[in-house]
Design a protein around this motif. Structure first.
Motif, short mmCIF file in Angstrom:
data_model
loop_
_atom_site.label_atom_id
_atom_site.label_comp_id
_atom_site.label_asym_id
_atom_site.label_seq_id
_atom_site.Cartn_x
_atom_site.Cartn_y
_atom_site.Cartn_z
N HIS A 136 0.85 -1.19 0.00
CA HIS A 136 0.00 0.00 0.00
C HIS A 136 0.89 1.24 0.00
CE1 HIS A 136 -3.94 -1.91 0.65
NE2 HIS A 136 -3.26 -2.83 1.32
N SER A 147 3.07 2.76 3.04
CA SER A 147 2.27 2.59 4.25
C SER A 147 2.75 1.36 5.03
CB SER A 147 0.79 2.43 3.91
OG SER A 147 0.02 2.24 5.06
N GLU A 183 -1.52 0.78 9.80
CA GLU A 183 -2.69 1.63 10.05
C GLU A 183 -3.49 0.95 11.16
OE1 GLU A 183 -6.44 3.79 7.73
OE2 GLU A 183 -5.27 2.22 6.73
N LYS A 184 -3.72 1.65 12.26
CA LYS A 184 -4.45 1.06 13.37
C LYS A 184 -5.02 2.15 14.26
CE LYS A 184 -2.20 -1.21 16.44
NZ LYS A 184 -1.34 -2.22 17.06
N THR A 227 -5.75 10.85 12.32
CA THR A 227 -7.11 11.38 12.35
C THR A 227 -7.55 11.34 13.82
OG1 THR A 227 -8.10 9.21 11.97
CG2 THR A 227 -7.58 10.54 10.03
N MET A 266 -7.46 7.20 14.17
CA MET A 266 -6.61 6.28 13.43
C MET A 266 -5.20 6.84 13.24
SD MET A 266 -8.37 3.55 12.86
CE MET A 266 -7.31 2.75 11.66
N LEU A 267 -4.24 5.94 13.31
CA LEU A 267 -2.83 6.23 13.09
C LEU A 267 -2.36 5.54 11.82
CD1 LEU A 267 0.29 6.66 13.87
CD2 LEU A 267 0.02 4.55 15.19
N THR A 268 -1.64 6.26 10.97
CA THR A 268 -0.97 5.64 9.83
C THR A 268 0.49 6.04 9.86
OG1 THR A 268 -3.02 5.92 8.55
CG2 THR A 268 -1.06 5.22 7.35
N TYR A 297 4.09 5.95 7.73
CA TYR A 297 4.63 5.81 6.37
C TYR A 297 6.15 5.94 6.40
CZ TYR A 297 -0.13 7.15 4.78
OH TYR A 297 -1.48 7.24 4.57
#
Length: 384
Positions: free
Chosen positions: A6, A63, A66-67, A147, A150-152, A154
Motif C-alpha cells: 500500500h 504505508s 494503520e491502526k 485522524t 486512526m494512526l498511519t 509511512y
C-alpha cells in the motif's frame, strides 16, 4: 519484489483527480483519491516507476501500518512493534514528521518525539545502537498521519520532494513548483504538438515541464531517491525501470512551445534552466511585453502565472494590468484557450472576460484559482 504494498502519493490540493489518472496509467491498482493525495497498491517496480515518472506527485509514501489509537503511548507501542532495522540500517539518519486532521492529542511535536524514541529503541534492542536525527537532509523520512482515532505510519520512498527534478539552476521570486505546473498543464488539456505559450515565463517552469512531456522524458531522471538506500533495494530492477524510461524518450520534431518575458535577466535564467533540463531545443524564447505579444499560431493554449500583489502598490498596478490582459487576449488570441493561475482572486472580475471554468488549487497553503478563458471572437467581453 512481486508482493503488493500500500502506498500514498501526496500532491498539491486540487490535483488529486489528475494524479489518480496518472497513477492508473503507470499501472497502479486500487487507486483512491482523497484530500491531498492518492492511495494505491502495487509492487516494488511500480513504486520505483511512480517515483521516476510521476509529474504530479509530491512524494510516494509506503504505508507501514494503520491502526486505531487513543493516546501517545498507543502510538509509541505501534511504532515500536515494527521491525525498523529490516527497513533501513542504523547508519541512516532519520526525521519524523507528523500531520493530523481532527487529532485530539495535545502536541504533534510530542507524537513525533514518541515515534522517534520507538524507532531508536527498536534499533538499540536489535543492534545496540541508534540512528541519528537529521532535520535538514535525512536519509529516511518517517511520516505520521493522525485522524481523530486512526494512526498511519509511512516510510518516504522519495527522499527529497518529487518536484525537485534536479534541473533547476536558478529561480526568480517565488517560482512555481514543478509538479504544480505539470498538474496545471494536465488540467488545461494541452497535448504535445499543440502550440503552447507562456507570455510571462519567468524562470520557465511551465515551458520546461511541457517540453519534458513533449519529449517523453521522465521527470525524475536526473535525481536519486530514498528507496535506493533500502536494504532490499534491487539495483538490477531499478536499472531496468530506467532503461525502459530512456527507451520512451522522443526527439523534438518541431517547436510548438513558446515563452516570452519582458525581463532580460529572467529570460537568461530561463535559458539556463532549459539547458540544464536538456530541452533548450524544444522551446522558442523571445523578449516581449505580455500585453503586446502576438499569438504564435492560429490556435493553441496560453498558460500563465502572473505575479501576486502583496504590497498595496503592487495590488494597484495589478488592478490596472488585469483589464489590459483581457483586452490583449481579445485582440490577439481568438481561437486560443487561455489559463491564468493566480492567488489574486480579483483577476476574475478585473480581467472583464467570462471565465468558462474556475478550478480551485493550492500553492502551498495559499488558495488559488486556475481561470480558463476560451477565446472566441466577440463572445467573451463583459460589460464595463
Amino acid at each position: 519484489m512481486k508482493q503488493r504494498f500500500h502506498f500514498f502519493a501526496t500532491c498539491p490540493r486540487g490535483l488529486e483527480a489528475v494524479l489518480s489518472d496518472e497513477l492508473q496509467q503507470l499501472g497502479a491498482e486500487e487507486v483512491a483519491a482523497t484530500d491531498g493525495g492518492v492511495a494505491f497498491r502495487g509492487d516494488w517496480a511500480l513504486m520505483m516507476t511512480a517515483n521516476l515518472h510521476s509529474r504530479i506527485a509530491s512524494r510516494i509514501l509506503w504505508s507501514l501500518l494503520e491502526k486505531p489509537y487513543r493516546s501517545e503511548d498507543d502510538i509509541y507501542r505501534a511504532a515500536r512493534a515494527l521491525d525498523w532495522p529490516e527497513l533501513f540500517s542504523v547508519e541512516r539518519t532519520i526525521k519524523v514528521a507528523v500531520t493530523g486532521i481532527g487529532c485530539k492529542l495535545r502536541s504533534l511535536d510530542f507524537v513525533a518525539l514518541k515515534v522517534k524514541d520507538a524507532i531508536c529503541d527498536a534499533f538499540r534492542a536489535a543492534v545496540d545502537a541508534r540512528p541519528s536525527v537529521d532535520t535538514v537532509a535525512p536519509d529516511m523520512r518517517i511520516h505520521v498521519f493522525l485522524t481523530e482515532k486512526m494512526l498511519t505510519l509511512y516510510l518516504d520512498t522519495s527522499g527529497d520532494a518529487l518536484f525537485k527534478r534536479g534541473y533547476r539552476r536558478e529561480t526568480g521570486e517565488a517560482p512555481l513548483r514543478e509538479n504544480l505546473a505539470a498538474g496545471i498543464l494536465r488540467l488545461t488539456g494541452w497535448q504535445p504538438g499543440e502550440p503552447l505559450l507562456d507570455p510571462m515565463c519567468g524562470s520557465g517552469t511551465f515551458l520546461i515541464e511541457a517540453a519534458l512531456i513533449a519529449r517523453g522524458i521522465a521527470p525524475g531522471g536526473k535525481r536519486s531517491f530514498a528507496f535506493e538506500r533500502y536494504p532490499q533495494f534491487d539495483a538490477d530492477a531499478w536499472a531496468r525501470v530506467k532503461e525502459a524510461a530512456l527507451a520512451k524518450e522522443r526527439p523534438v520534431e518541431s517547436i510548438s512551445i513558446y515563452g516570452s518575458d519582458d525581463n532580460a535577466a529572467m529570460l537568461s535564467i530561463c535559458r539556463t534552466n532549459l539547458a540544464a533540463a536538456g530541452v533548450a531545443d524544444c522551446v522558442e524564447l523571445s523578449r516581449a511585453d505580455a500585453l503586446e505579444r502576438s499569438a504564435p499560431a492560429e490556435q493553441g493554449v496560453l498558460v500563465c502565472n502572473p505575479p501576486y500583489g502583496i504590497r498595496l502598490e503592487e495590488q494597484e498596478s495589478l488592478a490596472v494590468l488585469y483589464p489590459l490582459l483581457g483586452h490583449a487576449l481579445k485582440q490577439r488570441f481568438a481561437g486560443w484557450r487561455a489559463y491564468y493561475f493566480t492567488g489574486d482572486l480579483r483577476l476574475a472580475k478585473l480581467i472583464r472576460l467570462a471565465a468558462s471554468k474556475r478550478t480551485v488549487l493550492f500553492n502551498g497553503g495559499l488558495e488559488c484559482r486556475l481561470f480558463e478563458y476560451r477565446m472566441v471572437a466577440g463572445s467573451n467581453r463583459k460589460p464595463a
